[in-house]
Design a protein around this motif. Structure first.
Motif: not given
Length: 109
Positions: A57-70
């Motif tokens: 889900x967070x693979x293309x996000x600009x901040x993948x670590x923050x996205x993955x945690x949320x």
């Protein structure tokens, strides 16, 4: 007479072991269900691999670590991660779409 006593003793032992085995099976069944039961409303939920799904889900996000945690927090609470890398939030229902941050922004990616 001795043969009759031995037969009764064996029968009693057999009944005891059968009763013990069925009791153990019921206890194991209860333990299994208790491991699956989650949440405050005590309902059975299917297993969801939050780590793997949130990574996709967070693979293309600009901040993948923050996205993955949320995403991991939302997945643990709602037991769902929407398909794809963005959008499709309505697939997971109100639990996922209505969760907000302290700043009243949508929490779940």
């Amino acid at each position: 007479m001795a043969c009759r006593s031995a037969t009764l003793l064996l029968l009693a032992l057999l009944l005891f072991y059968i009763a013990q085995a069925s009791s153990d099976a019921r206890i194991e069944e209860q333990d299994t269900h208790m491991e699956v039961v989650k949440g405050p409303n005590r309902r059975l939920l299917p297993f969801v691999d939050c780590g793997r799904l949130c990574k996709v889900r967070c693979s293309l996000h600009s901040r993948p670590n923050v996205c993955t945690r949320a995403c991991g927090t939302c997945c643990a609470r709602c037991n769902c991660v929407p398909p794809g890398t963005s959008g499709n939030r309505e697939v997971c229902g109100r639990c996922y779409t209505d969760m907000k941050t302290h700043g009243n922004k949508p929490k779940c990616p």
